[in-house]
Design an enzyme around this catalytic site. Structure first.
Site, PDB file in Angstrom:
ATOM      1  N   ASP A  45      20.538-105.436 -99.341  1.00  0.00           N
ATOM      2  CA  ASP A  45      20.499-104.298 -98.419  1.00  0.00           C
ATOM      3  C   ASP A  45      19.095-103.674 -98.405  1.00  0.00           C
ATOM      4  OD1 ASP A  45      20.641-103.107-100.894  1.00  0.00           O
ATOM      5  OD2 ASP A  45      22.308-101.768-100.430  1.00  0.00           O
ATOM      6  N   SER A  46      18.174-104.302 -99.165  1.00  0.00           N
ATOM      7  CA  SER A  46      16.755-103.952 -99.041  1.00  0.00           C
ATOM      8  C   SER A  46      16.293-104.209 -97.615  1.00  0.00           C
ATOM      9  CB  SER A  46      15.911-104.767-100.030  1.00  0.00           C
ATOM     10  OG  SER A  46      16.218-106.147 -99.936  1.00  0.00           O
ATOM     11  N   ASP A  84      24.770-108.325-100.292  1.00  0.00           N
ATOM     12  CA  ASP A  84      25.067-106.969-100.760  1.00  0.00           C
ATOM     13  C   ASP A  84      26.159-106.303 -99.935  1.00  0.00           C
ATOM     14  OD1 ASP A  84      23.583-106.135-102.970  1.00  0.00           O
ATOM     15  OD2 ASP A  84      21.773-105.837-101.768  1.00  0.00           O
ATOM     16  N   LYS A 113      27.561-108.795-103.868  1.00  0.00           N
ATOM     17  CA  LYS A 113      26.988-107.918-104.903  1.00  0.00           C
ATOM     18  C   LYS A 113      27.368-106.470-104.616  1.00  0.00           C
ATOM     19  CE  LYS A 113      22.316-107.277-105.382  1.00  0.00           C
ATOM     20  NZ  LYS A 113      22.072-105.841-105.146  1.00  0.00           N
ATOM     21  N   GLU A 182      18.507-104.025-112.596  1.00  0.00           N
ATOM     22  CA  GLU A 182      17.265-103.589-111.943  1.00  0.00           C
ATOM     23  C   GLU A 182      16.601-102.501-112.787  1.00  0.00           C
ATOM     24  OE1 GLU A 182      17.591-102.724-107.773  1.00  0.00           O
ATOM     25  OE2 GLU A 182      15.501-102.025-107.649  1.00  0.00           O
TER      26      GLU A 182
HETATM   27  O1  KIV Z   1      18.761-105.399-101.937  1.00  0.00           O
HETATM   28  C1  KIV Z   1      18.010-106.031-102.702  1.00  0.00           C
HETATM   29  O2  KIV Z   1      17.047-106.670-102.286  1.00  0.00           O
HETATM   30  C2  KIV Z   1      18.316-105.984-104.119  1.00  0.00           C
HETATM   31  C3  KIV Z   1      17.212-106.298-105.088  1.00  0.00           C
HETATM   32  C4  KIV Z   1      17.532-105.752-106.429  1.00  0.00           C
HETATM   33  C5  KIV Z   1      16.921-107.724-105.210  1.00  0.00           C
HETATM   34  O3  KIV Z   1      19.403-105.685-104.487  1.00  0.00           O
END
Ligand code: KIV
Length: 258
Positions: A45-46, A84, A113, A182
Site C-alpha cells: 500500500d506504499s 497489502d 499482508k 519494519e
Molecule cells: O507497502 C509497502 O511497501 C510495505 C513495505 C514495508 C515493504 O509494506
C-alpha cells in the site's frame, strides 16, 4: 523455473539463504523483477506514496489494491505474490474478511499482508480457514502512524521489545505464515528468529532477518517521497538511469535529421 511456493520460502529460511523481496505496482516492473528471480513480490500500500503521490498509505482503497494486485499478479510467473490489505479495509472484522476475499478472489496473489492489530487477531484463523494465507506486519506500521517522530526504530525499550515479541508469537499462533518486521531493533529480530518458525522478512530491521524487502522505487532512487536512511547507496540505480535517459534526451535534441 516453477512458481515459488510457501514451502520453498520456508526451505530458504531453513538453509540460511536470504529471501529476496521487492514491491511492484504494475505489470512491467512485476515482470522485470520476476525475471530477475526475486522470491517475493509485494503489491504494497506504499502505492499511496510512490504511485499516487500522497504523503502516507492511509488513503489507499481496496479497489486500488485490487487494480494494482491484478496488474502485478497477471505478469508474474515465478515469484510468490503478496498484496497489502489497506487501512480502510481494517475498520471492522467483517470488512477485513470481505475485502480480503475480494482481493484474493479477483487477483492471482498468493497471500495477504495485514498490519498487526491485537483486536483483529482472530481474523487470521478465519482467513486461513478460507485458504487465504496471511503475512503479519509488525514494528513500524505505516497505517497507524502519521507523526514524524513515529518513523523510528521499534523495540529499543524493554516494554516495546516484549510487546513486539509477544505480538509476533501471537500472530504465528493464530496462523500467520510470514512475518514482516519494519524498523525493528536487531536485538528483537535476533530473539524472534530463535522463537518463530515462520520466516521473518525485514525492512530497516538490520541484516539478521531471514529475508529483506525493499520498495522498488527506493531501490531505483526515484521515489516521490524522501529515501529511507537504511537504503545502501551502492544499490540505488538513479545515477545509471539518469545517465542513460540524459543520453536519450541529448540525442533527441540533435534531431530532426536534415
Ligand atoms: O507497502 C509497502 O511497501 C510495505 C513495505 C514495508 C515493504 O509494506
Amino acid at each position: 523455473m516453477r512458481k515459488i511456493s510457501l514451502k520453498k520460502i520456508y526451505s530458504l529460511k531453513k538453509k540460511h539463504i536470504g529471501i529476496t523481496s521487492i514491491t511492484a505496482y504494475d505489470a512491467s516492473f512485476a515482470k522485470f523483477f520476476d525475471d530477475l528471480g526475486f522470491d517475493i513480490i509485494l503489491i504494497g500500500d506504499s502505492l499511496g506514496e510512490v504511485i499516487k503521490g500522497e504523503k502516507n498509505t492511509h488513503n489507499v482503497s481496496i479497489k486500488e489494491m485490487i487494480y494494482h494486485a491484478r496488474s502485478v499478479s497477471n505478469a508474474v510467473n515465478k515469484s510468490y505474490v503478496i498484496a497489502d490489505l489497506p487501512k480502510d479495509s481494517c475498520s471492522s472484522n467483517r470488512k477485513i474478511i470481505s475485502d480480503s476475499i475480494a482481493l484474493f478472489k479477483n487477483t492471482k496473489i498468493d497471500m495477504i499482508k495485514i498490519e498487526f492489530n491485537e483486536k483483529n487477531i482472530d481474523i487470521f484463523k478465519k482467513l486461513n480457514n478460507k485458504k487465504i494465507p496471511i503475512c503479519s506486519h509488525l514494528g513500524l506500521r505505516p497505517q497507524v502512524i502519521s507523526k514524524k517522530y513515529e518513523f523510528r526504530i521499534y523495540g529499543k525499550t524493554e516494554k516495546e521489545k516484549s510487546e513486539i515479541i509477544n505480538n509476533a508469537l501471537l500472530a504465528e499462533k493464530h496462523g500467520a505464515k510470514i512475518m514482516l518486521l519494519e524498523c525493528v531493533s536487531t536485538t528483537v529480530v535476533k530473539e524472534l528468529r530463535a522463537l518463530l518458525k515462520i520466516p521473518i522478512i525485514g525492512i530497516g530491521s538490520g541484516e539478521s532477518c531471514d529475508g529483506q524487502i525493499i520498495v522498488s522505487y527506493d531501490l531505483l532512487g526515484i521515489s516521490f517521497n524522501k529515501l529511507p536512511k537504511f537504503i545502501k547507496k551502492d544499490y540505488i540505480c538513479k545515477d545509471i538511469l539518469e545517465k542513460r535517459i540524459n543520453n536519450y534526451i541529448k540525442h533527441i535534441k540533435k534531431l530532426p535529421n536534415k
